[in-house]
Write a protein that holds these residues in place. Structure first.
Motif: not given
Length: 145
Positions: A11-16, A18-26
């Motif tokens: 879960x921590x890896x998946x959230x990481x 998703x977080x990286x994806x969101x940061x790159x999108x931002x």
């Protein structure tokens, strides 16, 4: 390899991810917003004022033409004071035209073609407004030749 990780680590890896994806999108969106800001700055500082000054120049020339037509009508009606009034109005229009042209010249041109067209049209506008002086003087002198 994934079988050896605990559910929490997965879960921590998946959230990481998703977080990286969101940061790159931002980051991508911020760069797009920056580009839009640059475009709107150019529009606000150059294009809109140039359209405004060009509009003022056009309205001034149209007003001078209407004044010329009215003066011609008054000439044939024999109303000399109105012709003199129209001559003074054209002098004020010349000042307005010259001020708008100077303000337009103070802006950056977007292309050499735009600059060349502006200089040609400005020259013609100034020649037209200058020619009205002789036109009104001839009417005031009652010179129809």
């Amino acid at each position: 390899m994934l079988k050896r990780l605990t559910i929490g680590q997965k879960l921590f890896g998946a959230l990481g991810l998703v977080g990286i994806f969101i940061l790159s999108l931002m980051s991508y969106e911020v760069s797009k917003i920056h580009h839009l800001d640059e475009i709107t700055t150019v529009m606000a500082e150059n294009l809109l004022p140039s359209v405004s000054y060009a509009g003022t120049m056009q309205k001034t020339l149209q007003s001078a033409r209407r004044s010329q037509l009215a003066a011609t009508i008054y000439f044939y009606k024999g109303n000399q004071p109105e012709i003199i009034s129209r001559k003074e109005q054209v002098k004020n229009l010349q000042l307005t035209y010259n001020a708008a042209a100077q303000n337009y010249l103070a802006l950056d041109f977007n292309s050499p073609e735009e600059e060349a067209v502006f200089h040609e049209l400005n020259k013609m506008g100034k020649e037209y407004l200058a020619s009205l002086e002789a036109y009104y003087n001839a009417m005031i002198r009652n010179d129809t030749q």
